[in-house]
Design a protein around this motif. Structure first.
Motif, PDB file in Angstrom:
ATOM      1  N   MET A   1       0.843  -1.196   0.000  1.00 30.65           N
ATOM      2  CA  MET A   1       0.000   0.000   0.000  1.00 30.65           C
ATOM      3  C   MET A   1       0.879   1.247   0.000  1.00 30.65           C
ATOM      4  O   MET A   1       1.808   1.356   0.790  1.00 30.65           O
ATOM      5  N   THR A   2       0.570   2.181  -0.867  1.00 33.23           N
ATOM      6  CA  THR A   2       1.293   3.441  -0.929  1.00 33.23           C
ATOM      7  C   THR A   2       0.520   4.522  -0.177  1.00 33.23           C
ATOM      8  O   THR A   2      -0.639   4.325   0.233  1.00 33.23           O
ATOM      9  N   LEU A   3       1.149   5.682  -0.026  1.00 35.11           N
ATOM     10  CA  LEU A   3       0.457   6.797   0.614  1.00 35.11           C
ATOM     11  C   LEU A   3      -0.753   7.240  -0.197  1.00 35.11           C
ATOM     12  O   LEU A   3      -1.770   7.670   0.365  1.00 35.11           O
ATOM     13  N   LEU A   4      -0.660   7.144  -1.531  1.00 40.69           N
ATOM     14  CA  LEU A   4      -1.796   7.501  -2.379  1.00 40.69           C
ATOM     15  C   LEU A   4      -2.960   6.552  -2.125  1.00 40.69           C
ATOM     16  O   LEU A   4      -4.123   6.987  -2.031  1.00 40.69           O
ATOM     17  N   HIS A   5      -2.667   5.267  -1.998  1.00 38.65           N
ATOM     18  CA  HIS A   5      -3.722   4.299  -1.674  1.00 38.65           C
ATOM     19  C   HIS A   5      -4.365   4.643  -0.337  1.00 38.65           C
ATOM     20  O   HIS A   5      -5.595   4.611  -0.201  1.00 38.65           O
ATOM     21  N   HIS A 203       4.358   0.464   8.547  1.00 37.91           N
ATOM     22  CA  HIS A 203       3.240   1.079   7.811  1.00 37.91           C
ATOM     23  C   HIS A 203       2.676   2.297   8.541  1.00 37.91           C
ATOM     24  O   HIS A 203       1.534   2.693   8.281  1.00 37.91           O
ATOM     25  N   GLU A 206       1.273   5.239   6.254  1.00 37.63           N
ATOM     26  CA  GLU A 206       0.004   4.920   5.591  1.00 37.63           C
ATOM     27  C   GLU A 206      -1.157   4.998   6.576  1.00 37.63           C
ATOM     28  O   GLU A 206      -2.229   5.532   6.252  1.00 37.63           O
TER      29      GLU A 206
END
Length: 254
Positions: A1-5, A203, A206
């Motif tokens: 998972m990315t920050l955009l996700h 994480h 996130e």
């Protein structure tokens, strides 16, 4: 998972947490669209990020949270959820959370229920009176909330429909549903952190992104929902659920 996700999922959570359309279902379907792996972290994220939205209710309803009698009723309502949640936690997280077929079926059935429900109770516009809720009604509302452990049912839909069927005025049960969300999601988050803290390592950014974004968007969503409810009722949410379930059936299941 990315920050955009995390940003996208935080927005989805904040907008949908207090609407009777199931925030969990929307996060699961969004994760599918984003092609996120159905990992233990993603499942925990979908639980923990809801606490950000819940804090929006704390901010908006903090004066009412000073009412000891109301807090006692919320505690009584939370009791069934706490007991059942501890019992079925592994089943829900292991087999139901992330199951697209279960989510779509719950969205569809819940949508039909909301449409039918709205036809009977739409005109009940009495002013909120949380003092009118009895301890017996609070306990029964908590039992209704247990249905929301099935992804796609919607915690707010289960409590609002259940409370109204018990004779609680519609706007009163909406307010009580918001307040009941506080201990419910706080306990769910705390328990998941206790059980799955190892899956969260590395994480932090996130989780922070999802938490903050869901808090901000939830502040806007709660006020919008209350304003919308006065003029239109629950039928639009029911039809939305039905259309969403059918559309995503052809995307993911067909």
């Amino acid at each position: 998972m990315t920050l955009l996700h995390a940003l996208i999922l935080g927005i989805v959570e904040g907008i949908t947490e207090f609407l009777p359309i199931s925030s969990t279902a929307h996060m699961i379907l969004t994760a599918e669209l984003l092609r996120l792996e159905d990992s233990p972290f993603v499942k925990s994220f979908e639980i923990i990020v809801q606490l950000g939205a819940i804090l929006a209710v704390v901010l908006l309803y903090w004066r009412r949270l000073l009412d000891f009698k109301l807090l006692t009723k919320a505690a009584v309502a939370f009791l069934p959820t706490g007991i059942v949640g501890l019992t079925v936690y592994k089943i829900v997280k292991g087999y139901l959370l992330g199951n697209v077929r279960v989510v779509l079926a719950s969205l569809l059935v819940g949508g039909i229920v909301l449409v039918l429900f709205d036809r009977r109770w739409r005109d009940d516009e009495r002013e909120p009176d949380l003092d009118a809720i009895t301890y017996g009604q609070a306990l029964a509302i908590g039992l209704c909330q247990c249905l929301a452990m099935i992804p796609g049912v919607s915690r707010s839909a289960a409590t609002i429909v259940g409370g109204t069927l018990l004779g609680v005025p519609k706007r009163t049960i909406v307010d009580f549903s918001f307040i009941l969300a506080i201990p419910t999601m706080a306990a769910a988050t705390g328990y998941d952190l206790l059980k799955s803290y190892g899956d969260l390592a590395g994480h932090g950014p996130e989780l922070a992104m999802g938490f903050v974004v869901s808090f901000i968007t939830a502040l806007l969503a709660v006020k919008t929902f209350l304003a919308f409810l006065k003029g239109r009722g629950f039928a639009p949410y029911g039809w939305y659920r039905i259309v969403l379930a059918v559309a995503f059936f052809f995307v993911f299941v067909r």
